[in-house]
Design an enzyme around this catalytic site. Structure first.
Site, PDB file in Angstrom:
ATOM      1  N   HIS A   1      -2.781   7.256   7.230  1.00 21.92           N
ATOM      2  CA  HIS A   1      -1.774   8.171   6.671  1.00 21.92           C
ATOM      3  C   HIS A   1      -2.433   9.464   6.175  1.00 21.92           C
ATOM      4  CE1 HIS A   1       2.075   6.152   6.763  1.00 21.92           C
ATOM      5  NE2 HIS A   1       1.641   5.077   6.134  1.00 21.92           N
TER       6      HIS A   1
ATOM      7  N   HIS B   1      -4.697   1.242   7.456  1.00 14.95           N
ATOM      8  CA  HIS B   1      -3.360   1.815   7.660  1.00 14.95           C
ATOM      9  C   HIS B   1      -3.150   3.007   6.705  1.00 14.95           C
ATOM     10  CE1 HIS B   1       1.189   1.167   8.157  1.00 14.95           C
ATOM     11  NE2 HIS B   1       1.120   1.939   7.086  1.00 14.95           N
ATOM     12  N   GLU B   2      -3.539   2.837   5.429  1.00 16.13           N
ATOM     13  CA  GLU B   2      -3.345   3.917   4.446  1.00 16.13           C
ATOM     14  C   GLU B   2      -4.292   5.085   4.718  1.00 16.13           C
ATOM     15  OE1 GLU B   2      -0.722   3.579   2.950  1.00 16.13           O
ATOM     16  OE2 GLU B   2      -0.489   1.424   3.136  1.00 16.13           O
TER      17      GLU B   2
ATOM     18  N   GLY C   1       0.842  -1.195   0.000  1.00 17.73           N
ATOM     19  CA  GLY C   1       0.000   0.000   0.000  1.00 17.73           C
ATOM     20  C   GLY C   1       0.875   1.243   0.000  1.00 17.73           C
TER      21      GLY C   1
ATOM     22  N   CYS D   1       5.631  -0.387   7.607  1.00 14.01           N
ATOM     23  CA  CYS D   1       5.340   0.850   6.880  1.00 14.01           C
ATOM     24  C   CYS D   1       6.583   1.259   6.091  1.00 14.01           C
ATOM     25  CB  CYS D   1       4.957   1.950   7.878  1.00 14.01           C
ATOM     26  SG  CYS D   1       4.542   3.511   7.085  1.00 14.01           S
ATOM     27  N   LEU D   2       6.386   1.609   4.843  1.00 13.16           N
ATOM     28  CA  LEU D   2       7.524   2.021   4.015  1.00 13.16           C
ATOM     29  C   LEU D   2       8.145   3.309   4.541  1.00 13.16           C
ATOM     30  CD1 LEU D   2       5.951   1.208   0.523  1.00 13.16           C
ATOM     31  CD2 LEU D   2       7.635  -0.153   1.773  1.00 13.16           C
TER      32      LEU D   2
ATOM     33  N   GLN E   1       2.675   9.961   1.992  1.00 12.89           N
ATOM     34  CA  GLN E   1       4.032   9.407   2.106  1.00 12.89           C
ATOM     35  C   GLN E   1       4.965   9.884   0.997  1.00 12.89           C
ATOM     36  OE1 GLN E   1       2.208   5.294   2.584  1.00 12.89           O
ATOM     37  NE2 GLN E   1       4.106   5.039   3.717  1.00 12.89           N
TER      38      GLN E   1
HETATM   39  O1  K1U Z   1       3.957   2.249   4.030  1.00 12.19           O
HETATM   40  C1  K1U Z   1       2.858   1.765   3.814  1.00 12.19           C
HETATM   41  O2  K1U Z   1       1.853   2.361   4.150  1.00 12.19           O
HETATM   42  C2  K1U Z   1       2.778   0.446   3.118  1.00 12.19           C
HETATM   43  C3  K1U Z   1       2.779  -0.727   4.090  1.00 12.19           C
HETATM   44  C4  K1U Z   1       1.372  -1.246   4.196  1.00 12.19           C
HETATM   45  C5  K1U Z   1       1.090  -2.204   5.306  1.00 12.19           C
HETATM   46  C6  K1U Z   1       1.822  -3.347   5.509  1.00 12.19           C
HETATM   47  C7  K1U Z   1       1.501  -4.226   6.530  1.00 12.19           C
HETATM   48  C8  K1U Z   1       0.423  -3.955   7.326  1.00 12.19           C
HETATM   49  C9  K1U Z   1      -0.281  -2.812   7.136  1.00 12.19           C
HETATM   50  C10 K1U Z   1       0.045  -1.935   6.112  1.00 12.19           C
HETATM   51  C11 K1U Z   1       3.710  -1.779   3.541  1.00 12.19           C
HETATM   52  O3  K1U Z   1       3.561  -2.243   2.469  1.00 12.19           O
HETATM   53  S1  K1U Z   1       4.994  -2.263   4.533  1.00 12.19           S
HETATM   54  C12 K1U Z   1       5.832  -3.425   3.513  1.00 12.19           C
HETATM   55  C13 K1U Z   1       5.930  -4.752   4.046  1.00 12.19           C
HETATM   56  O4  K1U Z   1       6.952  -5.005   4.539  1.00 12.19           O
HETATM   57  C14 K1U Z   1       4.862  -5.759   3.995  1.00 12.19           C
HETATM   58  C15 K1U Z   1       4.558  -6.354   2.813  1.00 12.19           C
HETATM   59  C16 K1U Z   1       3.621  -7.376   2.782  1.00 12.19           C
HETATM   60  C17 K1U Z   1       2.956  -7.776   3.923  1.00 12.19           C
HETATM   61  C18 K1U Z   1       3.276  -7.169   5.123  1.00 12.19           C
HETATM   62  C19 K1U Z   1       4.250  -6.174   5.147  1.00 12.19           C
HETATM   63 ZN    ZN Z   2       2.495   3.200   6.153  1.00 13.50          ZN
END
Ligand code: K1U
Ligand code: ZN
Length: 167
Positions: free
Chosen positions: A138, A134-135, A46, A92-93, A51
């Site tokens: 943000h 989560h998004e 996401g 979160c990125l 961001q």
């Molecule tokens: O930064 C963001 O908002 C994106 C975030 C979204 C997210 C991940 C996990 C739970 C809630 C929201 C990410 O993509 S973090 C990247 C990551 O490491 C991940 C990828 C796949 C599944 C879980 C984490």
């Molecule tokens: Zn995030």
């Protein structure tokens, strides 16, 4: 298309509240495409416009394993949330290397505009529900670490500040 720079916590720009998008035009569609490219390049599931330092109500998500189920939500609005909660180890990125459990409603219904400016409803559960919430946080200027205790948050901030000094 272009890769955008992702802002890292604790940058104060992550706390800005996003404005609604008045018209879904080519500029919005270009931003959405650039955000999707940025999300895929960063291996995220996401990304919210906040961001990438664009303070408009726009987010992209793709929780599929095949990375071919992109959803774009413009002006998303929570319509319904289950009283049942579920915990998930979130990342979160904008907070690289940090994962911690956050509890949120297990299922949500969200109303939003698509890239043609048409309204649609999304009923989400599981990882999609976690990611959309989560998004949407943000877009309200909330980073997931703000759901954690002050102690955990302080530890995360000092870890990230040390990392940023090294880079
Ligand atoms: O930064 C963001 O908002 C994106 C975030 C979204 C997210 C991940 C996990 C739970 C809630 C929201 C990410 O993509 S973090 C990247 C990551 O490491 C991940 C990828 C796949 C599944 C879980 C984490
Ligand atoms: Zn995030």
């Amino acid at each position: 298309m272009a890769l955008l720079q992702i802002i890292n916590y604790p940058d104060p720009r992550l706390h800005r509240i996003a404005e609604p998008i008045a018209r879904v035009d080519d500029e919005v569609r270009r931003l959405a495409a650039d955000m999707a490219e940025t999300m895929y390049a960063a291996a995220g599931i996401g990304l919210a416009a906040t961001q990438v330092d664009s303070h408009r109500q726009l987010l992209v998500v793709d929780v599929s394993e095949t990375r071919d189920a992109l959803l774009t939500l413009i002006n998303p609005r929570l319509v319904e949330a289950s009283s049942e909660l579920a915990g998930y180890e979130e990342g979160c990125l904008s907070v690289p290397g940090v994962f911690d459990e956050v509890e949120r409603p297990a299922r949500v219904t969200v109303e939003a505009l698509d890239l043609q400016g048409e309204q649609f409803q999304l009923r989400a559960e599981g990882l999609l529900s976690v990611c959309v919430q989560h998004e949407m946080d943000h877009l309200k200027g909330i980073v997931f670490v703000e759901h954690l205790s002050r102690l955990k948050r302080n530890r995360i901030v000092s870890k990230l500040r040390k990392q940023q000094k090294v880079l």
